[in-house]
Design a protein around this motif. Structure first.
Motif, PDB file in Angstrom:
ATOM      1  N   VAL A  99      -7.749  52.232  60.286  1.00  0.00           N
ATOM      2  CA  VAL A  99      -7.576  50.797  60.503  1.00  0.00           C
ATOM      3  C   VAL A  99      -8.766  50.293  61.308  1.00  0.00           C
ATOM      4  O   VAL A  99      -9.165  50.918  62.287  1.00  0.00           O
ATOM      5  N   ALA A 100      -9.342  49.180  60.880  1.00  0.00           N
ATOM      6  CA  ALA A 100     -10.454  48.559  61.611  1.00  0.00           C
ATOM      7  C   ALA A 100     -10.060  47.156  62.025  1.00  0.00           C
ATOM      8  O   ALA A 100      -9.410  46.420  61.279  1.00  0.00           O
ATOM      9  N   LYS A 101     -10.482  46.775  63.241  1.00  0.00           N
ATOM     10  CA  LYS A 101     -10.142  45.466  63.778  1.00  0.00           C
ATOM     11  C   LYS A 101     -11.077  44.399  63.229  1.00  0.00           C
ATOM     12  O   LYS A 101     -12.304  44.560  63.227  1.00  0.00           O
ATOM     13  N   LEU A 102     -10.488  43.283  62.762  1.00  0.00           N
ATOM     14  CA  LEU A 102     -11.252  42.128  62.315  1.00  0.00           C
ATOM     15  C   LEU A 102     -11.094  41.010  63.339  1.00  0.00           C
ATOM     16  O   LEU A 102     -10.678  41.246  64.470  1.00  0.00           O
ATOM     17  N   GLY A 103     -11.436  39.777  62.956  1.00  0.00           N
ATOM     18  CA  GLY A 103     -11.248  38.638  63.848  1.00  0.00           C
ATOM     19  C   GLY A 103      -9.812  38.151  63.800  1.00  0.00           C
ATOM     20  O   GLY A 103      -8.893  38.905  63.465  1.00  0.00           O
ATOM     21  N   SER A 104      -9.597  36.867  64.084  1.00  0.00           N
ATOM     22  CA  SER A 104      -8.248  36.306  64.080  1.00  0.00           C
ATOM     23  C   SER A 104      -7.889  35.665  62.745  1.00  0.00           C
ATOM     24  O   SER A 104      -6.719  35.452  62.449  1.00  0.00           O
ATOM     25  N   GLN A 105      -8.906  35.334  61.934  1.00  0.00           N
ATOM     26  CA  GLN A 105      -8.688  34.784  60.603  1.00  0.00           C
ATOM     27  C   GLN A 105      -9.717  35.416  59.671  1.00  0.00           C
ATOM     28  O   GLN A 105     -10.915  35.271  59.901  1.00  0.00           O
ATOM     29  N   SER A 106      -9.237  36.106  58.647  1.00  0.00           N
ATOM     30  CA  SER A 106     -10.143  36.832  57.755  1.00  0.00           C
ATOM     31  C   SER A 106      -9.857  36.449  56.311  1.00  0.00           C
ATOM     32  O   SER A 106      -8.775  36.714  55.794  1.00  0.00           O
ATOM     33  N   TYR A 107     -10.844  35.807  55.703  1.00  0.00           N
ATOM     34  CA  TYR A 107     -10.732  35.379  54.315  1.00  0.00           C
ATOM     35  C   TYR A 107     -11.750  36.082  53.417  1.00  0.00           C
ATOM     36  O   TYR A 107     -11.605  36.082  52.199  1.00  0.00           O
ATOM     37  N   GLN A 170     -13.145  29.763  60.948  1.00  0.00           N
ATOM     38  CA  GLN A 170     -13.015  30.215  59.555  1.00  0.00           C
ATOM     39  C   GLN A 170     -13.895  31.428  59.255  1.00  0.00           C
ATOM     40  O   GLN A 170     -13.594  32.213  58.376  1.00  0.00           O
ATOM     41  N   GLY A 171     -14.984  31.577  60.002  1.00  0.00           N
ATOM     42  CA  GLY A 171     -15.824  32.757  59.819  1.00  0.00           C
ATOM     43  C   GLY A 171     -16.541  32.781  58.485  1.00  0.00           C
ATOM     44  O   GLY A 171     -16.758  31.760  57.834  1.00  0.00           O
ATOM     45  N   LYS A 565      -5.001  39.124  58.226  1.00  0.00           N
ATOM     46  CA  LYS A 565      -5.802  38.200  59.037  1.00  0.00           C
ATOM     47  C   LYS A 565      -6.629  38.917  60.090  1.00  0.00           C
ATOM     48  O   LYS A 565      -7.737  38.490  60.421  1.00  0.00           O
ATOM     49  N   THR A 566      -6.108  40.027  60.628  1.00  0.00           N
ATOM     50  CA  THR A 566      -6.699  40.617  61.833  1.00  0.00           C
ATOM     51  C   THR A 566      -7.191  42.047  61.683  1.00  0.00           C
ATOM     52  O   THR A 566      -7.890  42.544  62.565  1.00  0.00           O
ATOM     53  N   HIS A 567      -6.829  42.728  60.606  1.00  0.00           N
ATOM     54  CA  HIS A 567      -7.195  44.133  60.461  1.00  0.00           C
ATOM     55  C   HIS A 567      -7.509  44.475  59.002  1.00  0.00           C
ATOM     56  O   HIS A 567      -6.974  43.857  58.072  1.00  0.00           O
ATOM     57  N   LEU A 568      -8.345  45.474  58.846  1.00  0.00           N
ATOM     58  CA  LEU A 568      -8.644  46.037  57.534  1.00  0.00           C
ATOM     59  C   LEU A 568      -8.045  47.437  57.470  1.00  0.00           C
ATOM     60  O   LEU A 568      -8.294  48.269  58.348  1.00  0.00           O
ATOM     61  N   PHE A 569      -7.255  47.691  56.427  1.00  0.00           N
ATOM     62  CA  PHE A 569      -6.565  48.970  56.263  1.00  0.00           C
ATOM     63  C   PHE A 569      -7.165  49.737  55.087  1.00  0.00           C
ATOM     64  O   PHE A 569      -7.287  49.193  53.981  1.00  0.00           O
TER      65      PHE A 569
END
Length: 577
Positions: A99-107, A170-171, A565-569
Motif C-alpha cells: 500500500v502506498a500513501k497518496l494525497g487527499s484526493q486522487s483522480y 484537485q492535483g 482517494k488516499t491510497h494506492l493498493f
C-alpha cells in the motif's frame, strides 16, 4: 507482505502492450516519412501474451482496458488504517502486496512501466520535506513497482489565477505516458512536460532543461517544458487534464481550453483544443481549434490512436460534444488533415448551465475495438446526473458523419445550418434535424423499454458518463454517473443487462482473467463474471476500499492496482507457503 526489490529490465513499449499487433505503415501522402508503429486491434481468436507494463491510460493507444493476465484475485481485504496516525495495519489484510500513501484526493490513474508505478494526486501527504502537507500542489508521484516505496515526485505549484484555472486540491488528474526512460504528462499548470523516469536517483540532470532548483533524489528530473497557456493562449477551465498518447515521435494532446468563471464566456476561443508535438523536443507540429466558440464548458478527454480503414487516425473528443478524427501524422503547414467529425448530441438538445440541460460534452476517451469507435457523452461530475448517449461509429467514412444534420426550412427547401453552441436546432424557429445520408452510426444506445411494460425505467436508461467502455469477446461494459453498469453487445448495441451500484461511477471498467472490475464513489469495487447472461448481472463480490474510488482498476505484470482517494493498493494472490 514483504517483497525483495529488483531492477526491472523492461522490454520496449510496443512489446509490452496487451496483446496488440503492431503494424508498420507510412503516413499517407508522405512517401519519405519514417515508418511509425500503429496499434491494430487483435482478433479475439489470437493467442495473446500476458500483459507486462501498463504504460499509459488504457494500456495502449486503443484505450481498451483489457489486459491479459491470470490468477488475478477476485477477493481481497485492504486491512485497516489508524484514524489518528494513518498507519496501515496489515494484520487482517488479504492479497495485498503493498500500500502506498497518496494525497487527499486522487483522480489520476496509475500506470506501470520501467519498474515503477506513476500516479497523479495532490500534496496532502507531504511526501517531500520542502513541501509540507498543507501546501497545495499538483503532484505526480513515482513508486517502486515491487515494494511500493516512494521514489520521487514532480511538484506543480498552484496557478495564481486560482480555481478558474487550477481548482484547489484537485492535483494531477491525468495519467502519464511512459516509453523507455522518458515520461510525458500534462501538469495542472497547463504545461506538457517530459521527465526522466529515474528522477535524480541516477545522479544526472538530463536536459536540455537544466533549471531545476532542487536536485535531491526525491525530485523529478525535467527534460523539457512547453507551457500551453503562455505559448498558445490556452485558458483551461478549472484544471488541465489530458492523458497523452503518442505515435512514433508524435505526441497528441488535448489542451483543455474552456470557459471562464462565469461558465459562459470563452476567454480564448481562438486557442487550439488539440495539438501534435515532437516528443523529443516539445516542438509544436500542428494545432487545431475545431470546437472553437462552441466549447460548452471544459475539455478533459484524451486522444486515441489506431489504424482504421488502413489510415492512422488520432481521435479527439471536443468540448462541444463532437468527436474529431485527424490523420495521425505531422500535418502540413502547421495544420492537420481532418478525416471526419461526429456530433454526439441530438440536434434539438440544449446546453443549460449547471447541468440542467440535455446537451453534453465528452469527458470520456474514445475506445477502438474491432475497427469501430465507441464513445459516450457526459458532463462535469459537479453537474450531476442527466441524459446520456453511447455511440458506436464507423471510422472509415469521411466528412460530417453525424447521425443528423441541422437544417433551416425556407419555403420548399432546406438550408444547412452551421453548428451552434447552445442548441443546434430550434424547432420553433423553423429548424429541423434530418437524417444524415453520410451517417457513420453503427448503433446508438440511450436506453429503451426492454421489459415491455410501456415505460423506460431508471435501469433501462443510459445516463451521462465520464467513463470509457471496456470490451472483450464482443461484450461491452460501461458505467454511467447515475451508478449503473451497462452490459451490451459490442456489435449491435443490444442491452444484455444493467446493474445498479447505488453510487456514482467516475471510473471505467477493467476486464481481465474472465472477470470485470468497477469502482464507485462509495468506495466499493464490484467484481463480475465476464458474461452476457442476465443471470450473471449480480457481482460475485463487492469489496470496500475504505473511501471513494474515482480511478479505474488496472493490471500490469500480474498485479491488480486500485487507487482510492488516499491510497494506492497493489493487489496480488498471496503465495502459498
Amino acid at each position: 507482505m514483504q517483497n525483495k526489490p529488483f531492477l526491472s529490465t523492461v522490454a520496449m513499449f510496443c512489446a509490452a502492450l496487451a496483446g496488440a499487433i503492431i503494424a508498420t505503415v507510412l503516413p499517407a501522402g508522405h512517401a519519405d516519412a519514417e515508418p511509425v508503429a500503429v496499434i491494430a486491434q487483435p482478433k479475439s481468436s489470437e493467442k495473446m501474451e500476458p500483459t507486462k507494463d501498463w504504460p499509459m491510460w488504457g494500456g495502449n493507444s486503443l484505450r481498451n482496458n483489457v489486459p491479459v493476465a491470470t490468477n488475478i484475485p477476485q477477493e481481497w481485504d485492504i486491512g485497516r488504517f489508524d484514524r489518528k496516525t494513518g498507519e496501515w495495519d496489515s494484520s487482517k489484510a488479504e492479497n495485498i502486496k503493498w500500500v502506498a500513501k497518496l494525497g487527499s484526493q486522487s483522480y489520476g490513474n496509475p500506470v506501470v512501466a520501467s519498474g515503477k508505478v506513476f500516479v497523479g494526486t495532490n500534496n496532502s501527504s507531504g511526501l517531500i520535506s520542502r513541501y509540507p502537507a498543507d501546501v497545495d500542489l499538483g503532484v505526480l508521484v513515482c513508486y517502486d513497482e515491487q515494494t511500493g516505496d516512494f521514489l520521487w515526485q514532480h511538484s506543480s505549484e498552484k496557478l495564481s489565477t486560482g480555481r478558474v484555472h487550477d481548482w484547489p486540491l484537485q492535483g494531477i488528474c491525468c495519467a502519464p505516458y511512459v516509453e523507455g526512460n522518458r515520461l510525458w504528462f500534462v501538469t495542472s499548470r497547463g504545461e506538457v512536460r517530459c521527465l526522466d523516469v529515474e528522477g535524480f536517483y541516477d545522479g544526472e540532470n538530463d536536459g536540455p532543461y537544466k533549471e531545476e532548483k532542487f536536485t535531491d533524489k526525491t525530485e523529478a528530473d525535467v527534460i523539457w517544458v512547453f507551457n500551453m497557456m503562455t505559448e498558445l493562449g490556452v485558458s483551461q477551465h478549472n484544471m488541465c487534464s489530458c492523458s497523452i498518447a503518442a505515435l512514433g515521435d508524435i505526441l497528441f494532446v488535448n489542451t483543455s481550453n474552456g470557459v471562464d468563471e462565469s461558465h459562459i464566456v470563452l476567454p480564448s476561443p481562438q486557442a487550439p483544443s488539440f495539438i501534435a508535438m515532437d516528443k523529443n523536443t516539445g516542438e509544436v507540429l500542428w494545432t487545431d481549434r475545431s470546437p472553437g466558440e462552441n466549447i460548452l464548458h471544459g475539455q478533459w478527454s484524451s486522444p486515441t490512436i489506431a489504424e482504421l480503414g488502413g489510415v492512422p487516425q488520432v481521435l479527439f473528443a471536443g468540448g462541444n460534444g463532437w468527436v474529431y478524427s485527424f490523420k495521425a501524422d505531422k500535418g502540413k503547414d502547421g495544420k492537420p488533415e481532418l478525416l471526419w467529425k461526429f456530433d454526439g448530441n441530438p440536434k434539438e438538445s440544449k446546453w443549460v448551465i449547471g447541468g440542467r440541460g440535455t446537451r453534453n460534452n465528452i469527458i470520456a476517451t474514445p475506445v477502438v475495438y474491432d475497427g469501430k469507435v465507441y464513445v459516450a457523452v457526459g458532463q462535469d461530475p459537479e453537474h450531476g446526473e442527466g441524459e446520456g448517449h453511447l455511440w458506436c461509429i464507423d471510422p472509415t467514412k469521411r466528412g460530417d458523419v453525424s447521425p443528423q444534420l441541422a437544417m433551416k426550412v425556407e419555403g420548399s427547401s432546406r438550408v444547412p445550418l452551421p453548428h451552434r453552441r447552445i442548441q443546434a436546432v430550434i424547432p420553433e424557429d423553423g429548424e429541423v434535424a434530418v437524417d444524415n445520408p453520410n451517417s457513420a452510426v453503427i448503433w446508438h444506445y440511450a436506453g429503451g423499454d426492454e421489459d415491455g411494460d410501456g415505460r423506460i425505467s431508471f435501469e433501462e436508461t443510459m445516463h451521462r458518463s465520464i467513463g470509457t467502455v471496456a470490451i472483450k469477446d464482443d461484450i461491452l461494459y460501461i458505467s454511467d454517473f447515475s451508478g449503473l453498469l451497462h452490459c451490451l453487445d459490442a456489435q449491435t448495441g443490444k442491452r444484455h443487462w444493467t446493474y445498479d451500484m447505488l453510487a456514482a461511477a467516475w471510473g471505467s471498467p477493467l476486464i481481465v482473467d474472465g472477470h470485470v472490475y468497477i469502482g464507485d464513489e462509495d468506495g466499493d469495487v464490484c467484481v463480475f463474471k465476464l458474461s452476457a447472461d442476465p443471470e450473471d448481472a449480480e457481482p460475485i463480490d463487492e469489496i470496500n476500499m475504505g473511501n471513494s474510488v474515482y480511478s479505474t482498476p488496472i493490471v500490469a505484470n500480474g498485479v491488480l492496482y486500485i487507487a482510492n482517494k488516499t491510497h494506492l493498493f497493489a493487489i496480488a494472490a498471496e503465495e502459498e507457503e
